[in-house]
Write a protein that holds these residues in place. Structure first.
Motif, PDB file in Angstrom:
ATOM      1  N   SER A  26      -5.553  -4.972   6.065  1.00 20.88           N
ATOM      2  CA  SER A  26      -5.750  -3.680   5.402  1.00 20.88           C
ATOM      3  C   SER A  26      -4.415  -2.993   5.126  1.00 20.88           C
ATOM      4  N   LEU A  27      -3.416  -3.257   5.965  1.00 22.44           N
ATOM      5  CA  LEU A  27      -2.102  -2.636   5.789  1.00 22.44           C
ATOM      6  C   LEU A  27      -1.335  -3.243   4.622  1.00 22.44           C
ATOM      7  N   PHE A  28      -1.795  -4.378   4.107  1.00 17.57           N
ATOM      8  CA  PHE A  28      -1.187  -5.002   2.935  1.00 17.57           C
ATOM      9  C   PHE A  28      -1.965  -4.665   1.662  1.00 17.57           C
ATOM     10  N   SER A  29      -2.967  -3.835   1.815  1.00 19.97           N
ATOM     11  CA  SER A  29      -3.819  -3.503   0.680  1.00 19.97           C
ATOM     12  C   SER A  29      -3.637  -2.024   0.346  1.00 19.97           C
ATOM     13  N   ALA A  30      -4.740  -1.298   0.186  1.00 20.24           N
ATOM     14  CA  ALA A  30      -4.674   0.126  -0.125  1.00 20.24           C
ATOM     15  C   ALA A  30      -4.370   0.889   1.160  1.00 20.24           C
ATOM     16  N   LEU A  31      -3.116   1.245   1.363  1.00 23.90           N
ATOM     17  CA  LEU A  31      -2.659   1.843   2.616  1.00 23.90           C
ATOM     18  C   LEU A  31      -2.536   3.356   2.465  1.00 23.90           C
ATOM     19  N   PRO A  36      -1.913  13.003  -6.147  1.00 25.94           N
ATOM     20  CA  PRO A  36      -1.617  11.558  -6.237  1.00 25.94           C
ATOM     21  C   PRO A  36      -2.648  10.738  -5.478  1.00 25.94           C
ATOM     22  N   GLY A  37      -2.606   9.446  -5.677  1.00 24.43           N
ATOM     23  CA  GLY A  37      -3.528   8.552  -4.980  1.00 24.43           C
ATOM     24  C   GLY A  37      -3.054   8.288  -3.562  1.00 24.43           C
ATOM     25  N   TRP A  38      -3.267   9.246  -2.700  1.00 25.86           N
ATOM     26  CA  TRP A  38      -2.778   9.142  -1.325  1.00 25.86           C
ATOM     27  C   TRP A  38      -3.358   7.921  -0.609  1.00 25.86           C
ATOM     28  N   GLN A  39      -4.563   7.499  -1.011  1.00 25.11           N
ATOM     29  CA  GLN A  39      -5.239   6.393  -0.334  1.00 25.11           C
ATOM     30  C   GLN A  39      -4.733   5.026  -0.793  1.00 25.11           C
ATOM     31  N   ASN A  40      -3.942   5.010  -1.874  1.00 21.43           N
ATOM     32  CA  ASN A  40      -3.419   3.743  -2.399  1.00 21.43           C
ATOM     33  C   ASN A  40      -2.212   4.024  -3.270  1.00 21.43           C
ATOM     34  N   GLN A  41      -1.029   3.848  -2.701  1.00 25.86           N
ATOM     35  CA  GLN A  41       0.215   4.083  -3.430  1.00 25.86           C
ATOM     36  C   GLN A  41       0.727   2.814  -4.124  1.00 25.86           C
ATOM     37  N   GLY A  42      -0.151   1.873  -4.338  1.00 23.80           N
ATOM     38  CA  GLY A  42       0.219   0.592  -4.950  1.00 23.80           C
ATOM     39  C   GLY A  42       0.107  -0.505  -3.907  1.00 23.80           C
ATOM     40  N   GLN A  43      -0.263  -1.699  -4.374  1.00 25.38           N
ATOM     41  CA  GLN A  43      -0.438  -2.799  -3.434  1.00 25.38           C
ATOM     42  C   GLN A  43      -0.135  -4.132  -4.112  1.00 25.38           C
ATOM     43  N   PRO A  44       0.237  -5.146  -3.325  1.00 31.59           N
ATOM     44  CA  PRO A  44       0.523  -6.451  -3.920  1.00 31.59           C
ATOM     45  C   PRO A  44      -0.752  -7.182  -4.314  1.00 31.59           C
ATOM     46  N   LEU A  45      -0.649  -7.936  -5.380  1.00 33.00           N
ATOM     47  CA  LEU A  45      -1.701  -8.883  -5.742  1.00 33.00           C
ATOM     48  C   LEU A  45      -1.285 -10.233  -5.167  1.00 33.00           C
ATOM     49  N   LEU A  46      -2.226 -10.977  -4.636  1.00 32.06           N
ATOM     50  CA  LEU A  46      -1.922 -12.225  -3.936  1.00 32.06           C
ATOM     51  C   LEU A  46      -2.506 -13.426  -4.666  1.00 32.06           C
ATOM     52  N   LEU A  47      -1.796 -14.537  -4.581  1.00 32.99           N
ATOM     53  CA  LEU A  47      -2.352 -15.826  -4.962  1.00 32.99           C
ATOM     54  C   LEU A  47      -2.630 -16.561  -3.660  1.00 32.99           C
TER      55      LEU A  47
END
Length: 387
Positions: free
Chosen positions: A139-144, A266-277
């Motif tokens: 979860s810490l690598f997603s919408a943090l 701002p989007g406090w719940q998600n400040q950007g996240q990586p997309l993964l392969l």
């Protein structure tokens, strides 16, 4: 005559063997390649790609089994995956084919993750939340919530030990993870009514997912985790007061503006996240070193491009929202402050429950603290009088 017949039989046998072992795989590979690439055009994305590695001109084409990206209801995920697939085919000279299948239905995280872990599919584009139920640290690598900005998060992943932490978590499930894109910050969400005071939080019925859902719930809101497709009907039926979906570029296409005109930042719940392969580890190990390097390099390039493009794309999204008579508003402190306090409580609970969450959180914070030291010394301070 007998020699002629024997010669014909031998010739037929050799022909069949050649057809099965040589020609048929090539035909299949070629057909598969064309099925994925038939709509390929020379776009700006292809121009950004470096030259094809000549060593990949030899050997059989690799056509991986894939599935619709996850989350299946997020068009931005699918769009980036499609761009990468075309870029990869071009770079490899059609020697690596990663089809991105359209999502006809919303596919559950468990189904997709089990498919990649078991090897029923070889590769899958996804966000880290796909396995957050099994590994809470993901979860810490997603919408943090209240997390670092995009540049800091990507720096931790690329030059800190963020990627190592990420790979170690997925490796326990026979999955190899590559950071392969970037999803921009979200908005705080769509709201039917303006937010005038903190007391409104306990009256809100809001659609939100991930850790953000736990924060809203902790603050007293009534959380609904319905799919994005169900949101318009829920608004129409008066079952929702607010909903969080995506970034402006995607929100502008969502149709939510017909039901809620207040769009907060701002989007406090998600400040950007990586997309993964995500790649099945057995499939990954079957690749030669050059193909592994090609995948890593292509993913790094895709991440850098998407990170650079995001601000301009979101500005266009905001312009489109204004044309829909949407009111752009900044989330007031009397709403943000209780949410921040709720996040601190949620984080404390998550850390207590899982040692991996604590380790990942400490790794991120140490990196950010060290990075901030140099940033404060090296960067000019903005002077409002200059603008």
């Amino acid at each position: 005559m007998r020699h002629i017949v024997i010669g014909l039989v031998i010739g037929l046998v050799v022909g069949v063997i050649l057809g099965v072992t040589v020609l048929t795989p090539q035909i299949k590979s070629h057909t598969a390649s064309k099925a994925v690439l038939k709509d390929r055009e020379l776009t700006g994305d292809n121009k950004e790609a470096p030259v094809v590695l000549s060593a990949l001109q030899d050997g059989d084409a690799i056509h991986w089994r894939s599935a619709p990206p996850f989350p299946s209801d997020h068009p931005n995920v699918s769009a980036q995956a499609q761009k990468f697939s075309k870029q990869l085919a071009l770079l490899s000279g059609d020697k690596m084919i990663l089809p991105i299948l359209p999502a006809k239905d919303v596919i559950g995280a468990d189904r997709l993750f089990n498919a990649i872990a078991s090897g029923r599919i070889d590769a899958l584009f996804s966000t880290a939340e796909i396995a957050a139920d099994k590994e809470p640290a993901l979860s810490l690598f997603s919408a943090l919530p209240f997390g670092p900005n995009a540049a800091d998060m990507m720096a931790w992943l690329q030059v800190g030990n963020g990627t190592l932490k990420l790979k170690n978590i997925f490796a326990k499930h026979n999955v190899t993870a590559l950071v392969c894109g970037y999803l921009p910050p979200e908005a705080s969400g769509w709201f039917v009514n303006e937010l005038h005071n903190a007391e409104q939080i306990k009256e809100l019925r809001i659609r939100v997912t991930g850790l953000g859902a736990k924060v809203w719930a902790k603050a007293g809101a009534k959380v609904n985790a319905i799919s994005a497709e169900e949101v318009p009907n829920a608004f129409d039926q008066g079952q929702l007061d607010g909903a969080i979906f995506s970034a402006p570029s995607q929100d502008a296409k969502s149709g939510y503006s017909r039901y809620a005109k207040n769009y907060y930042f701002p989007g406090w719940q998600n400040q950007g996240q990586p997309l993964l392969l995500l790649i099945n580890t057995r499939a990954w190990k079957q690749l030669d070193q050059e193909r592994q390097s090609l995948l890593k390099t292509s993913c790094d390039q895709r991440s850098a491009i998407e990170l650079a493009k995001a601000p301009q794309e979101q500005f266009k999204g905001l312009s489109d929202l204004i044309k829909q008579d949407v009111r752009l508003k900044r989330m007031p402190s009397y709403i943000l402050d209780p949410l921040k306090q709720a996040w601190e409580q949620v984080l404390a609970e998550e850390v207590r429950k899982d040692q991996s969450v604590l380790e990942v959180w400490e790794s991120l914070n140490i990196f950010l603290k060290n990075r901030k030291t140099w940033q404060e010394m090296s960067q000019l301070k903005d002077d409002p009088s200059d603008f």
